[in-house]
Design a protein around this motif. Structure first.
Motif, PDB file in Angstrom:
ATOM      1  N   UNK A 191       0.830  -1.225   0.000  1.00 57.64           N
ATOM      2  CA  UNK A 191       0.000   0.000   0.000  1.00 57.64           C
ATOM      3  C   UNK A 191       0.858   1.265   0.000  1.00 57.64           C
ATOM      4  N   UNK A 192       2.102   1.127   0.483  1.00 56.72           N
ATOM      5  CA  UNK A 192       2.989   2.306   0.504  1.00 56.72           C
ATOM      6  C   UNK A 192       3.475   2.646  -0.909  1.00 56.72           C
ATOM      7  N   UNK A 193       3.333   1.696  -1.817  1.00 62.36           N
ATOM      8  CA  UNK A 193       3.839   1.924  -3.174  1.00 62.36           C
ATOM      9  C   UNK A 193       2.816   2.727  -3.980  1.00 62.36           C
ATOM     10  N   UNK A 194       2.915   4.027  -3.839  1.00 59.08           N
ATOM     11  CA  UNK A 194       1.915   4.876  -4.505  1.00 59.08           C
ATOM     12  C   UNK A 194       2.176   4.984  -6.005  1.00 59.08           C
ATOM     13  N   UNK A 195       3.302   4.415  -6.455  1.00 57.29           N
ATOM     14  CA  UNK A 195       3.580   4.460  -7.899  1.00 57.29           C
ATOM     15  C   UNK A 195       3.137   3.170  -8.597  1.00 57.29           C
TER      16      UNK A 195
END
Ligand code: URA
Length: 513
Positions: free
Chosen positions: A121-125
């Protein structure tokens, strides 16, 4: 292959439930076929929906060719929904309303990664995440557009007056958009017909039905309301401010065919350059640094403008429309809309917050205790009544009951915003040389919602259109002050108000000359 069948394209709860089961069962996105169920018969409009109990997601599974069966609709104690990271369900709720069929697969792929490792979820890319965020934004924007562009028209049915509207949303937003209309038009019976679903409100509950074609929706002919609205729209259309790109962005062309005012837009746009030229020339006088300088530099305006009768008629039209305006829930609870008072061409406009109890009953602004304080101050300042226009930022009295008494409630910013069109119509029709904003609601309506009002007390500011606005306290704030401090506060308030006297003196000097 697994087949997930949802009964409605906007069944976000059903889709999320299926997604949880798929992820726990280890089903891969390319093994799943999402299908939205057939619509019930159209003649069942607003009746009970065929198929299954309303509100229950209908999700079915299909045996795969190898004979395995996915129990996607069964629930056992171990069938707990996966715990998604904060924000995932909100994203899913919006993105699942998008029209793109791939929304389910994108979400499933993201869900698989999150189920394996929540840190994904931290991977906004993440490309799927980006695509879903874009869909969610488009859906939210569409909901906003529906709120802004639905135009109700009164029709008679066997139960009396009902208001109906036709709208063509680009996404599956009818369920999501409907509660807003129920709140805002709580006291009306209304129905909105769209090809993606219909919704009706009977003053108590919302009922949903499948979409209909335009031809199947009740005839929505141009009625008196449209004609009035068109007159008003033409009168407030400001050619000097036309920004065609921004206008298309805010009111995309695909909505135009269902907006009565859109019929007038091409003609108004084509006339814009011609009509704007004198306004632009005039606005050059408005760029001076202080209001006094601006006012002194303005050419005298004849008291009786050649178009005063038209302006008066425009004001009367707007007043009629404002009286039927139901953009805020509290409009339905007020006795009446309280419109401004004073002549077209008045030099100075004074804008308060909203009518109080007395104003609501009498239908005139500033006749209650705060109004009397204001009127006494105007007399003390020797301001000529025929040069003043008194009005409010919000036209309906907002209150709450305490026992048998109606107690004033400050209007919310969105309510003041909903009323702004009426205040702008008054400004553009009366065409004052300056405005006095009485209190924070008026100041924010006139100068922008983020204005730090206290910092500007007693000062002239300029609106984007160059019109000077003097910010002063509201008279009710003086009434509320501790009696020991009241006289001093009132004195200071009068001194602030006095700063607008120049507007009237300039007028008098120009008239004598
Ligand atoms: N307060 C206002 O702001 N306006 C009125 O009309 C009366 C009281």
């Amino acid at each position: 292959m697994v087949r997930i069948q949802l009964d409605r394209p906007d069944d976000t709860a059903g889709a999320l439930q299926a997604l949880g089961q798929l992820v726990r069962a280890g089903a891969m996105p390319d093994e799943v076929h999402w299908q939205v169920g057939p619509l019930p018969a159209q003649n069942d409009l607003f009746g009970a929906q065929a198929g299954h109990e309303a509100g229950m997601p209908l999700i079915c599974s299909e045996p795969d060719p190898t004979g395995a069966h996915w129990p996607v609709n069964s629930s056992s104690p171990s069938d707990k929904a996966p715990s998604w990271p904060d924000g995932f369900e909100a994203l899913a709720d919006a993105a699942l309303l998008h029209d793109a069929p791939e929304r389910f697969t994108l979400l499933h792929r993201l869900a698989v990664r999150l189920h394996a490792d929540r840190r994904a979820w931290q991977d906004t890319l993440d490309a799927d995440r980006i695509a879903l965020e874009r869909m969610a934004r488009q859906v939210r924007r569409e909901i906003h557009k529906m709120h802004a562009f639905v135009r109700f028209k009164p029709v008679q049915d066997e139960e009396g007056e009902q208001h109906v509207a036709w709208f063509e949303p680009a996404h599956h937003i009818v369920h999501a958009a409907a509660p807003f209309f129920a709140r805002r038009f709580a006291s009306m019976r209304w129905a909105i017909f769209t090809p993606r679903g219909c919704v009706a409100w009977d003053r108590q509950s919302l009922r949903f039905a499948p979409g209909v074609t335009r031809a199947a929706a009740p005839a929505l002919a141009l009625d008196d309301g449209d004609a009035l609205w068109l007159t008003y729209y033409r009168s407030i259309f400001n050619p000097a401010r036309v920004k065609v790109a921004a206008m298309h962005r805010e009111m995309p062309v695909r909505y135009w065919k269902n907006l009565p005012e859109a019929a007038a837009i091409p003609m108004l746009l084509s006339q814009a350059p011609q009509r704007a030229a004198p306004m632009v020339a005039e606005s050059e006088h408005r760029m001076a640094p202080s209001a006094q300088a601006v006012l002194a530099s303005r050419p005298a305006r004849p008291r009786a403008q050649p178009n005063a009768a038209t302006a008066q008629a425009t004001l009367a039209t707007c007043q009629t429309l404002a009286a039927r305006c139901a953009q805020c829930a509290h409009a339905a609870h007020a006795t009446q809309a309280v419109w401004g008072e004073g002549p077209v061409g008045a030099r100075l406009m004074l804008v308060g917050e909203q009518p109080g109890e007395r104003e609501d009953l009498e239908g005139r602004p500033f006749v209650g205790p705060a109004g009397q304080l204001l009127r006494a101050a105007l007399d003390e300042l020797h301001w000529p009544h025929d040069q003043l226009y008194l009005t409010n930022a919000v036209k309906h009295f907002k209150y709450e009951w305490r026992g048998k008494r109606r107690i004033h409630k400050t209007p919310a910013q969105r309510e003041a915003l909903a009323c702004l069109e009426w205040l702008e119509a008054e400004i553009q029709t009366v065409r004052p040389q300056g405005i006095v904003a009485l209190g924070a609601t008026a100041a924010r309506s006139l100068l922008g919602p983020d204005l730090p009002v206290a910092e500007h007390e007693g000062r002239w500011l300029h609106r984007a259109d160059g019109l000077p606005v003097l910010v002063v306290r509201h008279p009710a704030a003086i009434l509320r002050t501790d009696p020991a401090a009241q006289a001093a506060l009132r004195q200071r308030w009068i001194e602030h108000l006095q700063r607008a006297t120049a507007v009237l003196q300039t007028a008098a000097a120009q008239e004598v000359a």
